[in-house]
Design a protein around this motif. Structure first.
Motif, mmCIF file in Angstrom:
data_model
loop_
_atom_site.group_PDB
_atom_site.id
_atom_site.type_symbol
_atom_site.label_atom_id
_atom_site.label_comp_id
_atom_site.label_asym_id
_atom_site.label_seq_id
_atom_site.Cartn_x
_atom_site.Cartn_y
_atom_site.Cartn_z
ATOM 1 N N LEU A 1 0.831 -1.210 0.000
ATOM 2 C CA LEU A 1 0.000 0.000 0.000
ATOM 3 C C LEU A 1 0.860 1.251 0.000
ATOM 4 O O LEU A 1 0.577 2.229 -0.715
ATOM 5 N N GLY A 2 1.922 1.246 0.809
ATOM 6 C CA GLY A 2 2.800 2.404 0.852
ATOM 7 C C GLY A 2 3.488 2.653 -0.483
ATOM 8 O O GLY A 2 3.619 3.799 -0.925
ATOM 9 N N ILE A 3 3.936 1.588 -1.133
ATOM 10 C CA ILE A 3 4.614 1.736 -2.425
ATOM 11 C C ILE A 3 3.651 2.258 -3.482
ATOM 12 O O ILE A 3 3.989 3.139 -4.276
ATOM 13 N N ILE A 4 2.428 1.731 -3.486
ATOM 14 C CA ILE A 4 1.427 2.209 -4.448
ATOM 15 C C ILE A 4 1.102 3.680 -4.197
ATOM 16 O O ILE A 4 1.000 4.487 -5.130
ATOM 17 N N GLY A 5 0.951 4.058 -2.933
ATOM 18 C CA GLY A 5 0.652 5.452 -2.617
ATOM 19 C C GLY A 5 1.762 6.396 -3.032
ATOM 20 O O GLY A 5 1.518 7.468 -3.596
ATOM 21 N N LEU A 6 3.016 6.011 -2.774
ATOM 22 C CA LEU A 6 4.142 6.863 -3.149
ATOM 23 C C LEU A 6 4.337 6.911 -4.660
ATOM 24 O O LEU A 6 4.909 7.866 -5.188
ATOM 25 N N GLY A 7 3.869 5.865 -5.359
ATOM 26 C CA GLY A 7 3.998 5.846 -6.805
ATOM 27 C C GLY A 7 3.026 6.762 -7.516
ATOM 28 O O GLY A 7 3.152 6.992 -8.723
ATOM 29 N N GLY A 8 2.052 7.305 -6.797
ATOM 30 C CA GLY A 8 1.104 8.235 -7.402
ATOM 31 C C GLY A 8 0.217 7.614 -8.444
ATOM 32 O O GLY A 8 -0.265 8.308 -9.351
ATOM 33 N N VAL A 9 -0.038 6.322 -8.328
ATOM 34 C CA VAL A 9 -0.875 5.646 -9.314
ATOM 35 C C VAL A 9 -2.318 6.100 -9.206
ATOM 36 O O VAL A 9 -2.987 6.342 -10.210
ATOM 37 N N LEU A 10 -2.786 6.237 -8.001
ATOM 38 C CA LEU A 10 -4.186 6.601 -7.790
ATOM 39 C C LEU A 10 -4.326 8.112 -7.662
ATOM 40 O O LEU A 10 -3.454 8.778 -7.078
ATOM 41 N N PRO A 11 -5.399 8.663 -8.173
ATOM 42 C CA PRO A 11 -5.588 10.112 -8.098
ATOM 43 C C PRO A 11 -6.175 10.542 -6.764
ATOM 44 O O PRO A 11 -6.713 9.739 -6.007
ATOM 45 N N GLY A 12 -6.061 11.827 -6.488
ATOM 46 C CA GLY A 12 -6.743 12.422 -5.348
ATOM 47 C C GLY A 12 -6.302 11.847 -4.022
ATOM 48 O O GLY A 12 -5.157 11.439 -3.826
ATOM 49 N N TYR A 13 -7.254 11.806 -3.108
ATOM 50 C CA TYR A 13 -6.929 11.378 -1.747
ATOM 51 C C TYR A 13 -6.662 9.888 -1.645
ATOM 52 O O TYR A 13 -6.244 9.400 -0.602
ATOM 53 N N PHE A 14 -6.881 9.128 -2.725
ATOM 54 C CA PHE A 14 -6.615 7.693 -2.665
ATOM 55 C C PHE A 14 -5.130 7.414 -2.453
ATOM 56 O O PHE A 14 -4.760 6.489 -1.742
#
Length: 635
Positions: free
Chosen positions: A547-560
């Motif tokens: 989850l942390g890697i996906i969040g830092l990768g900026g894959v999801l837009p907005g607050y996701f």
């Protein structure tokens, strides 16, 4: 003719261009971090303080490597009952179990009823004797004893405060007791103990307590270990009696029984040390079966520093033998030897602990100064530090360990969180925090499991709050509060937030080794398979790191993306939480941690491009289909 490409009205922009119809277009990206000018000096203090923490970690590893011998101790009385049912003597059955790894026995103290069963004492009710010898003075409510083995009753009256009367009738002298004496502790079976010692067995003695005893512990046998019964040690209710028990222990070590809190045991441990002992309730053991029970005993020896494995036979000899075979196999695979446990107290250097304390304090100050609003950050840091100290009775070392456990998981993601590689910085700082937690929290009591880590629940909650506060904009807090209050929410937003809170609540409630939430049969099976083959990683880390890697990768837009980063904080916090179980050897916790890191990193790196492709495919699906009725070549 203009070179500017005209937009295709039938093709929507990709998700990296706008939020999309299912996500709020106005949601901001992950807020940028704030950097303080004191970053380098404070990091320098942390790195210098890491040196004594590393030395303490090495000292602890050396200590734990010398504590990898266990004793397989069989409950002798329970085994004796099983032997009678299969037509064997206890010694015959013990010999069979010894061949499968058993190297010790546990013996309960005799009670007067045992002497009656062995034919050393004859017991009659007063009513029967009064009927047989009218006028002899027998009292119907009393119990009367006479020896069948010469001298068997001679020592009993002086042993208790109960008044005893002798009556002679029919040529026999009877010893009268106003209460039923069958369950009064009568001392050890010296002949049996001597025979077991000759076999080289490790002996655990289990004495009983009774207020009628004049001198508790006066006749304990010369054995290495004492395991008390019930929820308190002998003499726990009377200081004078407890002092006698303390003196009588001598070189014997009291056993700390897993999952059993015994009143005043800590008093005896302070003076004598202790040995950790693992046992299972017989009914639960029978429900689990031999394989599952063997797995639990192996786990106790390998990962919980249990030096005595207290064994009880299964309902059948076949099941018991299968259990012993499997236990011996797993212990050998884990590198745990079966023999006489050598138990020494863990005594870390006080000077090194004082020097190590500087690291968490510097990290807490750095965290506070790195907030967008430094005054608010410092206030939060001070409150967090005081709370950590207060929960630990303002003991500096234990409080410092909790400060490290709540600070370092958040520090990396507060300092940097703009790209995937920042996950490595966050993880590195969490691993540094691990060394401080071990240096400050590991002592004689905590390694024995007598002093659990206080505030362990905060190690999952507080880092989330600290990282969340670092997302606040650099403006008046009152304006931020108004903006948050006036933010319009969609039904989808509420659903997503509710789901996120539910997942975190589940993770929080299932922290630790024993929780209020059960485990499904499928999960229990997976856990057993993992812990029998490798050191089982923590599932919070297997989910949190991706989850942390996906969040830092900026894959999801907005607050996701922001929510994913917060999920990554749970993974970082779980690293510190793993090492806060000080009764687990440091190297075992390290194996569990690095397994979780490796698998989590791999999953995160695979999921990030896969999720990006899936979202782009979802946004662009059907965009290139020709419009119905359009002529060939029409745009």
């Amino acid at each position: 003719m203009s070179s500017v490409t005209e937009p295709n009205p039938t093709r929507p922009p990709l998700l990296q261009d706008r939020a999309g119809p299912l996500l709020p277009a106005s949601a901001p990206p992950v807020p940028a971090p704030t950097r303080t000018r004191f970053l380098r000096p404070l990091l320098g203090v942390i790195l210098l303080s890491l040196i004594p923490a590393l030395l303490l970690a090495w000292q602890r590893v050396q200590f734990e490597q010398a504590q990898k011998t266990v004793s397989l101790v069989m409950d002798y009385q329970a085994m004796g009952v099983q032997a009678q049912r299969v037509g064997k003597t206890p010694q015959q059955l013990l010999d069979e179990y010894k061949a499968l790894g058993v190297n010790g026995v546990s013996l309960y103290e005799d009670v007067i009823g045992n002497l009656v069963q062995r034919g050393e004492i004859y017991e009659r009710r007063g009513a029967d004797l009064a009927a047989e010898h009218p006028g002899a003075g027998f009292k119907p409510q009393w119990i009367y004893l006479r020896p069948l083995k010469p001298g068997a009753t001679d020592r009993l009256p002086a042993r208790y405060t109960i008044p005893v009367q002798n009556i002679t009738a029919g040529g026999q002298t009877w010893q009268g007791w106003p209460t039923d004496p069958d369950f009064l502790p009568s001392g050890p079976d010296e002949a049996l103990i001597a025979g077991l010692k000759k076999q080289g067995l490790v002996l655990v003695y289990r004495p009983y307590d009774d207020e009628a005893l004049r001198e508790p512990a006066a006749d304990w046998p010369d054995v290495p270990f004492i395991a008390f019964n019930g929820d308190e040690v002998i003499g726990a209710r009377t200081p004078e009696r407890l002092a006698k028990v303390d003196a009588a222990l001598g070189r014997r070590l009291p056993a700390v029984i897993e999952g059993s809190v015994q009143r005043e045991l800590d008093t005896l441990v302070k003076a004598h040390g202790a040995v950790r002992m693992f046992a299972l309730n017989p009914s639960w053991q029978n429900r689990l079966g031999p394989d599952a029970v063997a797995s639990k005993f192996n786990l106790a020896a390998r990962e919980r520093s249990q030096r005595i494995l207290y064994l009880r036979p299964f309902p059948t000899v076949y099941e018991t033998k299968e259990f012993l075979k499997r236990t011996s196999e797993l212990l050998a695979k884990s590198g745990v030897k079966v023999g006489m446990p050598v138990v020494t107290p863990f005594e870390p250097s006080a000077i090194l602990r004082v020097l190590s304390l500087l690291g968490p304090l510097a990290a807490l100050v750095l965290l506070g100064l790195s907030f967008p609003l430094p005054r608010l950050g410092l206030a939060v840091a001070v409150l967090a530090g005081l709370a950590a100290l207060g929960l630990n009775g303002f003991h500096p070392f234990e409080g410092g360990a909790l400060i490290a456990a709540i600070t370092f998981p958040a520090l990396g993601l507060v300092l940097r969180r703009s790209r995937v590689t920042d996950w490595f910085l966050a993880t590195g700082l969490s691993l540094i925090g691990v060394l401080f937690v071990s240096a400050l929290g590991a002592n004689r009591e905590s390694v024995l499991g007598l002093e659990p880590f206080k505030g362990v629940g905060l190690t999952l909650l507080v880092p989330l709050l600290l990282v969340g506060l670092s997302f606040l904009p650099r403006q008046d807090v009152r304006k931020t509060a108004r903006d948050l209050y006036n933010t319009p929410l969609r039904l989808g937003d509420i659903g997503v937030m509710a789901a996120a809170l539910g997942v975190f609540a589940l993770v929080f409630l299932r922290r630790g080794n024993a929780t209020g939430l059960g485990v499904s049969d499928a999960e229990a099976s997976v856990r057993q398979q993992l812990q029998d083959t490798i050191v089982r990683p923590r599932f919070k880390e297997l989910a949190g790191h991706p989850l942390g890697i996906i969040g830092l990768g900026g894959v999801l837009p907005g607050y996701f993306s922001t929510m994913m980063v917060l999920g990554g904080v749970v993974g970082q916090a779980s690293i510190l939480n793993t090492f806060s179980h000080f009764h687990t050897p440091l190297l075992i916790s390290a194996q569990r941690c690095f397994l979780g890191l490796g698998i989590g990193l791999l999953v995160g790196l695979v999921l990030t491009p896969a999720l990006k492709w899936a979202l782009n495919f979802w946004a662009g699906y059907g965009a290139r289909r020709p419009v119905a009725g359009a002529s060939e070549g029409q745009a």
